[in-house]
Design an enzyme around this catalytic site. Structure first.
Site, PDB file in Angstrom:
ATOM      1  N   CYS A   2      17.021  -3.701  -2.592  1.00 23.88           N
ATOM      2  CA  CYS A   2      17.646  -4.817  -3.128  1.00 23.88           C
ATOM      3  C   CYS A   2      18.501  -4.888  -2.345  1.00 23.88           C
ATOM      4  CB  CYS A   2      18.147  -5.933  -4.757  1.00 23.88           C
ATOM      5  SG  CYS A   2      17.581  -4.524  -6.353  1.00 23.88           S
ATOM      6  N   ARG A  27      14.099  -7.002   1.367  1.00 26.45           N
ATOM      7  CA  ARG A  27      14.860  -6.108   0.851  1.00 26.45           C
ATOM      8  C   ARG A  27      14.006  -6.245  -0.428  1.00 26.45           C
ATOM      9  NH1 ARG A  27      18.654  -3.112   3.358  1.00 26.45           N
ATOM     10  NH2 ARG A  27      18.859  -1.583   1.463  1.00 26.45           N
ATOM     11  N   TRP A  74      15.053  -6.635  -5.679  1.00 22.61           N
ATOM     12  CA  TRP A  74      13.247  -5.920  -5.966  1.00 22.61           C
ATOM     13  C   TRP A  74      13.676  -5.025  -7.547  1.00 22.61           C
ATOM     14  CZ3 TRP A  74      11.072  -0.929  -6.343  1.00 22.61           C
ATOM     15  CH2 TRP A  74       9.730  -0.795  -6.160  1.00 22.61           C
ATOM     16  N   ASN A  98      21.904  -2.385  -5.687  1.00 21.87           N
ATOM     17  CA  ASN A  98      20.978  -1.892  -5.039  1.00 21.87           C
ATOM     18  C   ASN A  98      20.957  -0.058  -5.736  1.00 21.87           C
ATOM     19  OD1 ASN A  98      18.640  -1.551  -3.736  1.00 21.87           O
ATOM     20  ND2 ASN A  98      20.013  -0.893  -1.662  1.00 21.87           N
ATOM     21  N   GLY A  99      18.913   0.389  -6.101  1.00 20.74           N
ATOM     22  CA  GLY A  99      19.471   0.944  -6.505  1.00 20.74           C
ATOM     23  C   GLY A  99      19.161   2.095  -7.585  1.00 20.74           C
ATOM     24  N   GLU A 480      -4.490   3.027   7.579  1.00 21.37           N
ATOM     25  CA  GLU A 480      -3.472   1.976   7.934  1.00 21.37           C
ATOM     26  C   GLU A 480      -4.290   0.249   7.682  1.00 21.37           C
ATOM     27  OE1 GLU A 480      -0.437   1.159   8.124  1.00 21.37           O
ATOM     28  OE2 GLU A 480      -0.592  -0.601  10.119  1.00 21.37           O
ATOM     29  N   LYS A 484      -2.517  -1.955   5.072  1.00 22.23           N
ATOM     30  CA  LYS A 484      -2.067  -3.705   5.799  1.00 22.23           C
ATOM     31  C   LYS A 484      -3.377  -4.372   4.580  1.00 22.23           C
ATOM     32  CE  LYS A 484       0.326  -3.225   6.966  1.00 22.23           C
ATOM     33  NZ  LYS A 484       0.722  -2.282   7.954  1.00 22.23           N
ATOM     34  N   GLU A 487      -2.731  -4.483   1.138  1.00 22.54           N
ATOM     35  CA  GLU A 487      -0.774  -5.019   0.193  1.00 22.54           C
ATOM     36  C   GLU A 487      -0.503  -6.800   0.341  1.00 22.54           C
ATOM     37  OE1 GLU A 487       1.391  -3.624   4.641  1.00 22.54           O
ATOM     38  OE2 GLU A 487       2.530  -3.247   2.768  1.00 22.54           O
ATOM     39  N   HIS A 503     -19.116  13.671   0.883  1.00 20.90           N
ATOM     40  CA  HIS A 503     -18.709  14.147  -0.323  1.00 20.90           C
ATOM     41  C   HIS A 503     -18.199  13.197  -1.034  1.00 20.90           C
ATOM     42  CE1 HIS A 503     -19.341  17.578   2.453  1.00 20.90           C
ATOM     43  NE2 HIS A 503     -18.348  17.057   3.473  1.00 20.90           N
ATOM     44  N   LYS A 603      10.460  -4.389   2.178  1.00 19.81           N
ATOM     45  CA  LYS A 603      10.413  -4.469   3.856  1.00 19.81           C
ATOM     46  C   LYS A 603      11.474  -2.876   3.288  1.00 19.81           C
ATOM     47  CE  LYS A 603       9.030  -4.621   7.950  1.00 19.81           C
ATOM     48  NZ  LYS A 603       8.318  -4.266   8.030  1.00 19.81           N
TER      49      LYS A 603
HETATM   50  O1  M6R Z   1      10.928   1.759   6.937  1.00 21.95           O
HETATM   51  P1  M6R Z   1       9.931   2.475   7.183  1.00 21.95           P
HETATM   52  O2  M6R Z   1       8.899   2.741   8.443  1.00 21.95           O
HETATM   53  O3  M6R Z   1      10.372   4.347   5.942  1.00 21.95           O
HETATM   54  O4  M6R Z   1       8.969   2.148   5.069  1.00 21.95           O
HETATM   55  C1  M6R Z   1       8.121   2.944   5.297  1.00 21.95           C
HETATM   56  C2  M6R Z   1       7.127   2.036   4.581  1.00 21.95           C
HETATM   57  O5  M6R Z   1       7.340   1.927   2.952  1.00 21.95           O
HETATM   58  C3  M6R Z   1       6.662   1.227   4.877  1.00 21.95           C
HETATM   59  O6  M6R Z   1       5.683   1.593   6.266  1.00 21.95           O
HETATM   60  C4  M6R Z   1       5.192   0.382   4.315  1.00 21.95           C
HETATM   61  O7  M6R Z   1       4.563   1.022   3.578  1.00 21.95           O
HETATM   62  C5  M6R Z   1       4.810  -1.144   4.869  1.00 21.95           C
HETATM   63  N1  M6R Z   1       5.068  -2.447   3.740  1.00 21.95           N
HETATM   64  C6  M6R Z   1       4.040  -0.903   5.323  1.00 21.95           C
HETATM   65  O8  M6R Z   1       2.955  -2.333   5.891  1.00 21.95           O
END
Ligand code: M6R
Length: 608
Positions: A2, A27, A74, A98-99, A480, A484, A487, A503, A603
Site C-alpha cells: 500500500c 502501490r 492493495w 503498509n505491510g 515473460e 505480460k 497480468e 513431455h 507495482k
Molecule cells: O520491483 P521488482 O522488479 O522487484 O518487482 C518484481 C515483480 O513484482 C514485478 O516484476 C512484477 O512481476 C511485474 N508486475 C511484472 O510485470
C-alpha cells in the site's frame, strides 16, 4: 504494497494528501482514504476502488484540517471494501499501514477480551486498538506508540495522527519503506520520495526498527531500542512533475516506446563505445577472478531477466549460476559460502522477498550486487554495489522498460565478469559490445511492427488459453511474454521451453490453441523448428516472432509472422521483448482492460 502519506502543515492538507496518493497509486488501488484533524477532531473520508472515487467523494464532502494521513490500498487482509479501507480509527487516533501484522489474530483476541470492538476484517485495525489501549492506560500518544510497536510482528510502515494533537504525526518502519520530508514549517511522511516530490526534495529514509516523531518544527528519530538516533538527510532526485503519458493512451504504451531511448541511455552508462569494451560505472564488490558461483534471486519479470542473465553469465564468464524466485530462495536455507556472490534484480528495489534474499546472502558473508532501477530504494542502499538501470520511473504495473534495461545491465555485467576472469578475449568483447550498441536501433525498428501486432492481438483477444515457446534465452522471454499477457488481459497463458513441450504440454495443442513461438535465428533455431513442426502437425495455430530468413526456412504454414529485423542473436531477448510486450498490450486494449492498473496487482510488492 500500500502507499502511505502524512502531512503536518499550516494550510489545509486534504488536496495535498490526494496529490501524494496519486503518486503512490502504483502501490495499490483497491481503495483509498484520508483522515485529518479538523479543529482537533478526527475525520475520515474513504472510498472503494481507484483514488478518483475518493477525490470525487472529497468534492462533495470536503475535509478541513492541517494535519492528516492518507492511504492507497492493495488488499491483504479483508476484501477491498470501503469499510476495510484505511485510515483505521479509534476515538483517540487514526492510522494508515503498509505491510502485514502477522500476529494480528492473537492481538485481536487479547484486545477483544478487554472490551475493544473491531469493525473491519483487516490486520491493521489491531494497531489502532493496541495504541488506544495503551493511551487508555494513561500513556501519552508518543509513549503509547513506543509501548505498542514491540508487540507487532511482521512488516509494516505506519503513520498515526491523534485526536486533539494538532502538532503531532508519528511514523514507524519495520520491513516496509518510509521517508520523512522536510518543508518550511511543515513536515511530511511518505512511502517514498516520489510521493513527497511536489512538496520537498529534502528527505530522510527511516531504517528498519526506526520510528519518527514529527512536529511542524522538525523530527526526532528513535531506533527499535527507543534510543534517540540521528539519520542522514539527503536530496531526493525524484521529480516533482506528475509523470504523464505523453501522446500515449496508457503508461504501458509510452514505456514500451521509450525503450530504444532508455536502453540506449543505460548501455551508454556501461559501455565505452569508442574502445569497444564494457566500463562499469562502479567497482565490483567482489574479485570476479576468484569467485566460484553466482546466485541470482528476483521476482516476476525481474526473475525472468535474471534467468536470461544466467545464460549470459554462464556463456561469457564461464561461471555456474544458480537462480531462484526470491520467495522460494529466502526460505530454502541454501548453503552459501563467501567465495560466491549474490546478484538481486529489482525495478522498485523494495520487493520484500528479494530484499530478504539480499539480507540472507549478507548474513552468510556474501557480497551482494543489485541490478535496480530506483537508486534510493532499500535494495540499492543495502547492497554492496548497485548497478542502476536508467529506465526512469516505470508507472505501468506491467514491467516493460525496466525489464529491457535489466537485460542490458546483466549483459554488460556478464561481459565485465568474463573479461575479469580471462574468459573473453578483447576481440570477442569488442564483437559483443558492437552487438549491444546495435540493440537500441533494432528495438526502434521492432516498434514499427505495431500495426501488424495490433491485428494479431485482435485475434488473440478471443482465445482463452495461449502457449508461449522458446529455446535458449528465448525460453525466459516466453515466460515473460506469457506473464505480460496474463497480468493485463487475464487470458490464461503459459511459457514453456520449446523442447519440453513433448513431455506433457503438447497434450493441450488443438485447433483452438494459439502458440506464440519466439525464435531468433540462433544456434538452437533448427531445434525450435522441429518443435514447431510438432505443434503444426497437431493443428496448433502458430504465431511466429522471428526474422524473415528464419520464417522462410521453417516452411510452416504460420497463422502470422511478426517479422523482426535481422540481428546477431546474442542479445535478441532485449529486442524480441518489444513485440511480446506489444502483443500483450494490444490484446488487453482490444478486450477493454485496465492496462495500467490491472486487477489484483500492485507495482511494488512490499509484503511476502
Ligand atoms: O520491483 P521488482 O522488479 O522487484 O518487482 C518484481 C515483480 O513484482 C514485478 O516484476 C512484477 O512481476 C511485474 N508486475 C511484472 O510485470
Amino acid at each position: 504494497m500500500c502507499g502511505i502519506v502524512g502531512i503536518i502543515g499550516r494550510e489545509p492538507v486534504a488536496v495535498r494528501l490526494v496529490e501524494a496518493l496519486k503518486r503512490l497509486e502504483y502501490r495499490g488501488y483497491d481503495s483509498a482514504g484520508i483522515a485529518t484533524l479538523a479543529s482537533g477532531r478526527l475525520e475520515r473520508r474513504r472510498a472503494e476502488g481507484k483514488l478518483r472515487n475518493l477525490a470525487a467523494r472529497l468534492e462533495t464532502e470536503p475535509l478541513a484540517g492541517v494535519v492528516g494521513i492518507g492511504h492507497t490500498r492493495w488488499a491483504t487482509h479483508g476484501r477491498p471494501t470501503e469499510n476495510n479501507a484505511h485510515p483505521h480509527a479509534s476515538r483517540r487516533l487514526a492510522v494508515v499501514h503498509n505491510g502485514i501484522i502477522e500476529n494480528f489474530r492473537e492481538l485481536r483476541e487479547e484486545l477483544t477480551a478487554k472490551g475493544h470492538v473491531f469493525a473491519t476484517e483487516t490486520d491493521t485495525e489491531v494497531v489502532a486498538h493496541l495504541v488506544t489501549d495503551e493511551m487508555d492506560g494513561g500513556l501519552a500518544a508518543e509513549a503509547a506508540v513506543a509501548a505498542a510497536l514491540p508487540r507487532l510482528k511482521g512488516a509494516f510502515a505506519l503513520a498515526f495522527i491523534f485526536q486533539g494533537e494538532n502538532d503531532l504525526l508519528i511514523g514507524a518502519r519495520q520491513g516496509a519503506p518510509l521517508a520523512v520530508g522536510y518543508g518550511e514549517g511543515e513536515m511530511f511522511l511518505g512511502s517514498d520520495a516520489l510521493a513527497l516530490a511536489p512538496f520537498t526534495d529534502s528527505i530522510t529514509y527511516l531504517e528498519d526498527g526506526d520510528w519518527a516523531v514529527l512536529t511542524r518544527d522538525g523530527v526526532s528519530f528513535r531506533n527499535a531500542a527507543g534510543e534517540t538516533v540521528s539519520r542522514a538527510r539527503q536530496r531526493s532526485q525524484a521529480s516533482a512533475f506528475l509523470i504523464d503519458k505523453g501522446n500515449h493512451r496508457h503508461f504501458m504504451a509510452k514505456e514500451i516506446h521509450e525503450q530504444p531511448e532508455v536502453v540506449g541511455r543505460t548501455l551508454a552508462h556501461y559501455l565505452d563505445m569508442s574502445n569497444g569494451c564494457v566500463r562499469l560505472p562502479f567497482e565490483l564488490p567482489f574479485d570476479a577472478s576468484k569467485m566460484t558461483r553466482v546466485t541470482l534471486a528476483a521476482c516476476g519479470t525481474a526473475y525472468y531477466a535474471g534467468l536470461i542473465g544466467k545464460y549470459w553469465i554462464e556463456r561469457y564468464a564461464r561461471i555456474p549460476v544458480e537462480i531462484d524466485v526470491a520467495s522460494e530462495y529466502r526460505y530454502r536455507e541454501a548453503p552459501l559460502d563467501s567465495s560466491g556472490v549474490m546478484i538481486v534484480v529489482s525495478q522498485s528495489g523494495e520487493t520484500a522477498d528479494t530484499l530478504a534474499c539480499l539480507r540472507y546472502a549478507k548474513q552468510q558473508g556474501q557480497k551482494v550486487l543489485s541490478v535496480v532501477n530506483v537508486a534510493t530504494s532499500t535494495i540499492a542502499r543495502e547492497s554492496d554495489a548497485a548497478a542502476l538501470t536508467l529506465a526512469g520511473p516505470e508507472i505501468g504495473v506491467a514491467s516493460t522498460k525496466a525489464f529491457t534495461c535489466q537485460l542490458s545491465v546483466l549483459a554488460c555485467l556478464a561481459i565485465a565478469i568474463g573479461r575479469a576472469r580471462g574468459v573473453l578475449t578483447p576481440e570477442r568483447e569488442r564483437e559483443l559490445v558492437s552487438d549491444l550498441i546495435a540493440v537500441p536501433g533494432l528495438m526502434a525498428e521492432a516498434t514499427k511492427r505495431e500495426p501488424q501486432i495490433e491485428q494479431v492481438a485482435a485475434a488473440l483477444s478471443k482465445a482463452s488459453d495461449v502457449l508461449y515457446l522458446g529455446r535458449g534465452t528465448s525460453f525466459p522471454l516466453a515466460l515473460e511474454g506469457a506473464l505480460k499477457l496474463k497480468e493485463i488481459s487475464y487470458i490464461h497463458a503459459e511459457g514453456y521451453a520449446a523442447g519440453e513441450l513433448k513431455h506433457g504440454p503438447i497434450a493441450l495443442i488443438d485447433e483452438e490453441m494459439p502458440v506464440i513461438v519466439i525464435a531468433p535465428y540462433d544456434s538452437v533455431y533448427e531445434k525450435t523448428v522441429s518443435n514447431m513442426q510438432e505443434v503444426a502437425a497437431r493443428g496448433g495455430r502458430i504465431i511466429l516472432i522471428a526474422d524473415r530468413r528464419a520464417a522462410n526456412e521453417a516452411a510452416i504454414d504460420f497463422q502470422a509472422v511478426v517479422a523482426m529485423p535481422d540481428m546477431a542473436p546474442d542479445f535478441a531477448p532485449i529486442v524480441y521483448a518489444v513485440p511480446a510486450q506489444m502483443l500483450a498490450y494490444h490484446t488487453a486494449v482490444a478486450m477493454g482492460k485496465d492496462v495500467d492498473q490491472p486487477r489484483n496487482l500492485a507495482k511494488s510488492v512490499t509484503v511476502e
